[in-house]
Design a protein around this motif. Sequence first.
Motif: not given
Ligand SMILES: *Cc1c(COP(=O)(O)O)cnc(C)c1O
Length: 400
Positions: A58-60, A177-179, A182-184
């Motif tokens: 998600a950062t990328g 979205f992030s995968f 720990i995410k869903n």
């Molecule tokens: C996990 C998270 C991110 C970053 O996600 P990555 O996939 O680890 O880069 C960004 N914002 C929030 C609120 C998060 O919890």
Amino acid sequence: MRKQFLPFSTPCISEEEISHVVDVLRSGWITTGPQCAKFEDAFSELTGAAGSVAVCSATGGMHCALQALGIGPGDEVITPAMTWVSTVNLICLQGATPVFADVDRDTLLVTRETIEPLITTKTRVIIPVHFAGAPVDLDPIRQLAAERGIALLEDAAHAAGTMYKGNIIGKQGTAIFSFHPIKNMTTGEGGMVCSDDQALLARIKSLKFHGLGVDAFDRQALGRTPQAQVVQPGYKYNLTDIAAALGLGQLARLAAFNAKRTELAEQYRARLSSVPEVTPLALPNYPHTHAWHLFIVRLDVEKTGIDRDALMSRLKERNIGTGLHFRAVHLQKYYVESMGMKRGMLPNTEWNSDRILSLPLCPSMSENDVDDVVDAIRDALIIRNGVRNQLPNGPESTAH
Ligand SMILES: *Cc1c(COP(=O)(O)O)cnc(C)c1O
């Protein structure tokens, strides 16, 4: 006491998913290719998004989105300080200025009311966070952004499957979205940018792979078109097909994962209603479906006389893992030293930052696990107070 340590979260990977990943490993094509394309299509189908771009995190994805919007020196970006550090770091790395919006004290969500007073002529983007799996109240924020000609990027890292007023997050606007494990749902590391703005999405698609003009897996050549040229300097944030194969399996189980998370969260809420020392977050009062990414409680540090970090270590001693989402970003070393941030600027964020902890929550947990966590909380608080029956309805108060 619980015999086996209960981690705050563990990923749920099926044997079928493992075998799909192995298939990709044996296929002769392991980086961005057909699995990624399939994963993007499946994600668009689930969310109803006009288009989706898979990225390595998600950062990328957020980095590409900020760059695609041309965010740089002199620009201001409004986001909460109750968020993961990545967003704020990226704003700074772009040479722009983060402007922190306070959150609602009981939902940890930003609102139009906390954002609007911060808007200046330099404000270019608003990045609200759908915190813990609950959606922000998007309608007023979308209206505000439209009125003022400001871009809106939704941080949907917690919000895979979240719905706002009947619409799934990702369908309208631009959401990331992030995968992360720990995410869903997880791909090991990975993310997805969904957008209804095809021009923006095309720029993000190019930026996530060196800024090349073409990003197609050529089925005949079994590879990328070698003729592609740089249209603007970009990054290297593509998702691998190994990860996408896992993502496809996880996406198919997302609804079941979230249903289990919801059950566990409801059980927590019921069990914790007799423990006034810890208060769960409040639920939004508009129609929504919660993704229950996190189950966060706030410790009453005044009444219990112990601080949050002490409670976390006491729970660890009792074999219960916890998380901290999040320590307020504006009070972290760099932001204090370089931006002159200090305590008192964001009262609701700071109040929560001192009191929140995330209890174990993932689909592999059982009802007994939730009971163990609540028992451990009672135990941890009772022992410190030295009064065995301090907590109403605790196991100790009825035992004698
Ligand atoms: C996990 C998270 C991110 C970053 O996600 P990555 O996939 O680890 O880069 C960004 N914002 C929030 C609120 C998060 O919890």
